[in-house]
Design a protein around this motif. Structure first.
Motif, short mmCIF file in Angstrom:
data_model
loop_
_atom_site.label_atom_id
_atom_site.label_comp_id
_atom_site.label_asym_id
_atom_site.label_seq_id
_atom_site.Cartn_x
_atom_site.Cartn_y
_atom_site.Cartn_z
N VAL A 63 0.81 -1.22 0.00
CA VAL A 63 0.00 0.00 0.00
C VAL A 63 0.85 1.28 0.00
CG1 VAL A 63 -2.02 -1.07 1.07
CG2 VAL A 63 -0.24 -0.07 2.53
N GLU A 64 2.15 1.11 0.21
CA GLU A 64 3.03 2.28 0.14
C GLU A 64 4.45 1.82 -0.14
OE1 GLU A 64 2.35 5.69 2.75
OE2 GLU A 64 4.45 5.55 3.34
N GLY A 65 5.13 2.58 -1.01
CA GLY A 65 6.52 2.30 -1.32
C GLY A 65 7.31 3.60 -1.35
N LEU A 66 8.62 3.48 -1.50
CA LEU A 66 9.47 4.66 -1.56
C LEU A 66 10.70 4.35 -2.40
CD1 LEU A 66 12.08 3.99 0.48
CD2 LEU A 66 10.35 4.42 2.22
N ALA A 67 11.33 5.41 -2.89
CA ALA A 67 12.59 5.28 -3.63
C ALA A 67 13.44 6.51 -3.38
CB ALA A 67 12.33 5.11 -5.12
N PHE A 68 14.73 6.29 -3.14
CA PHE A 68 15.71 7.37 -2.99
C PHE A 68 16.77 7.19 -4.07
CE2 PHE A 68 13.66 7.92 0.95
CZ PHE A 68 14.19 8.99 1.67
N LEU A 69 17.10 8.26 -4.79
CA LEU A 69 18.07 8.22 -5.87
C LEU A 69 19.21 9.19 -5.58
CD1 LEU A 69 15.53 8.23 -8.83
CD2 LEU A 69 16.55 6.25 -7.67
N ASN A 70 20.44 8.75 -5.79
CA ASN A 70 21.64 9.48 -5.38
C ASN A 70 22.21 10.29 -6.55
OD1 ASN A 70 24.05 10.40 -4.34
ND2 ASN A 70 24.77 8.41 -3.64
N GLY A 71 21.97 11.60 -6.54
CA GLY A 71 22.43 12.47 -7.62
C GLY A 71 23.92 12.73 -7.63
N LYS A 72 24.63 12.32 -6.58
CA LYS A 72 26.07 12.56 -6.54
C LYS A 72 26.79 11.83 -7.67
CE LYS A 72 29.72 12.84 -3.02
NZ LYS A 72 30.02 12.57 -1.59
N TRP A 73 26.17 10.72 -8.15
CA TRP A 73 26.80 9.92 -9.21
C TRP A 73 26.66 10.57 -10.58
CZ3 TRP A 73 29.82 5.64 -8.59
CH2 TRP A 73 29.87 5.11 -7.29
N ILE A 74 25.84 11.59 -10.70
CA ILE A 74 25.67 12.27 -11.99
C ILE A 74 25.70 13.79 -11.80
CG2 ILE A 74 24.44 10.40 -13.16
CD1 ILE A 74 21.81 11.97 -12.54
N ASP A 75 26.59 14.26 -10.92
CA ASP A 75 26.64 15.70 -10.66
C ASP A 75 27.68 16.42 -11.52
OD1 ASP A 75 29.01 14.90 -9.49
OD2 ASP A 75 28.55 15.67 -7.48
N GLY A 76 28.34 15.68 -12.42
CA GLY A 76 29.31 16.30 -13.32
C GLY A 76 30.65 16.58 -12.71
N ARG A 77 30.89 16.08 -11.50
CA ARG A 77 32.16 16.33 -10.83
C ARG A 77 32.77 15.00 -10.36
NH1 ARG A 77 28.77 20.04 -8.35
NH2 ARG A 77 28.75 18.85 -6.41
N THR A 78 34.10 14.91 -10.47
CA THR A 78 34.82 13.77 -9.93
C THR A 78 35.82 14.28 -8.90
OG1 THR A 78 34.61 12.49 -11.98
CG2 THR A 78 36.35 11.83 -10.45
N ASP A 79 35.68 13.80 -7.68
CA ASP A 79 36.57 14.21 -6.58
C ASP A 79 36.80 12.98 -5.71
OD1 ASP A 79 37.93 15.33 -4.50
OD2 ASP A 79 36.35 16.74 -3.90
N ALA A 80 37.76 12.16 -6.12
CA ALA A 80 38.00 10.88 -5.45
C ALA A 80 38.33 11.07 -3.97
CB ALA A 80 39.12 10.12 -6.16
N ALA A 81 39.02 12.14 -3.64
CA ALA A 81 39.42 12.36 -2.25
C ALA A 81 38.22 12.51 -1.33
CB ALA A 81 40.32 13.60 -2.15
N ASN A 82 37.11 12.99 -1.88
CA ASN A 82 35.90 13.19 -1.09
C ASN A 82 34.79 12.22 -1.48
OD1 ASN A 82 36.58 15.59 0.63
ND2 ASN A 82 36.98 16.49 -1.38
N GLY A 83 35.19 11.13 -2.12
CA GLY A 83 34.22 10.08 -2.43
C GLY A 83 33.18 10.46 -3.46
N ASN A 84 33.53 11.35 -4.38
CA ASN A 84 32.58 11.75 -5.42
C ASN A 84 33.04 11.15 -6.75
OD1 ASN A 84 30.74 12.93 -7.11
ND2 ASN A 84 31.15 15.04 -6.46
N PHE A 85 32.32 10.12 -7.21
CA PHE A 85 32.63 9.46 -8.46
C PHE A 85 31.45 9.59 -9.41
CE2 PHE A 85 34.95 7.39 -5.04
CZ PHE A 85 36.25 7.43 -5.51
N GLU A 86 31.70 9.40 -10.69
CA GLU A 86 30.67 9.59 -11.70
C GLU A 86 30.34 8.28 -12.42
OE1 GLU A 86 29.06 12.89 -12.71
OE2 GLU A 86 29.66 12.75 -10.61
#
Length: 235
Positions: free
Chosen positions: A121-144
């Motif tokens: 009767v109810e569901g949810l979904a969370f999507l992580n935009g960090k993976w498509i934010d156009g930035r790569t910063d491996a030191a801070n855990g931001n990958f594309e």
């Protein structure tokens, strides 16, 4: 199945584009010809969900015992919700699933014993935009990842939203009786790991699983099937 979307963006996608993407990827499941399931975008959530206010939208995963009366699709614009839940640099791109089950008289959160005859009767979904934010910063855990591969993750999570669990058998490196390092194909959308963008299109196993939950009237009569139980030698 009605759903409401978040008010913010998703990585490089505006709210309008993220909303259109979700609608298009819900259609990958609705287009399975042997299923009756359909999805309807019925509006937006009351707030722009972010790392300061996401708790109530987690439903039973956040401790809620009663439904919100809406199926929320949350856009974590910058990944801050996922960082808070799983740690900075998490490899989690999304999560989704049923939140509450009811048979009309008894309603329970997911994880509790399911009453006979109950449905989602109810569901949810969370999507992580960090993976498509156009930035790569491996030191801070931001990958594309590429947008087509991100699509595959979203279709997978929307499968969970509809009630599907993971496919366990396929997507192996070679047949089970070989030492091949070549992936068997096709790799199911509901395989528990994102391998490539082809998973954005449900395979036969995915379609059959969905159609078993939401079958058209002629699904079983037009589809070969085997029923029964597989037992150990001791019974």
């Amino acid at each position: 199945i009605p759903y409401r979307v978040d008010r913010g963006g998703l990585g490089v996608l505006s709210n309008l584009d993220a909303t259109a993407l979700v609608g298009a990827l819900f259609a990958r499941w609705a287009d399975v010809p042997t299923t009756t399931i359909r999805f309807a975008h019925t509006g937006t959530l009351a707030v722009d969900v972010d790392s300061t206010n996401f708790g109530p939208f987690l439903g039973p995963y956040g401790g809620a015992m009663t439904p919100r009366r809406e199926n929320a699709i949350v856009f974590d614009a910058d990944g801050s919700i996922f960082d808070a839940l799983f740690g900075i640099g998490t490899g989690v791109v999304g999560f989704a699933g049923p939140a509450f089950m009811s048979n009309g008289s008894v309603t329970v959160p997911i994880g509790d014993p399911v009453p006979p005859g109950a449905k989602i009767v109810e569901g949810l979904a969370f999507l992580n935009g960090k993976w498509i934010d156009g930035r790569t910063d491996a030191a801070n855990g931001n990958f594309e990842m590429t947008l087509p591969r991100f699509d595959a993750v979203v279709v997978h999570e929307l499968g969970h939203f509809a009630g599907l669990d993971h496919t366990q058998i396929h997507g192996l490196y070679g047949p089970p009786d070989s030492d091949s390092a070549v992936l068997t194909t096709p790799i199911e959308t509901m395989f528990p790991f994102n391998i490539d963008q082809t998973q954005a299109t449900p395979t036969r196993d995915d379609a059959v699983a969905l159609s078993t939950l939401y079958p058209t009237a002629d699904f079983l009569t037009s589809t070969g099937h085997i029923t029964g139980r597989v037992l150990d030698a001791d019974g």
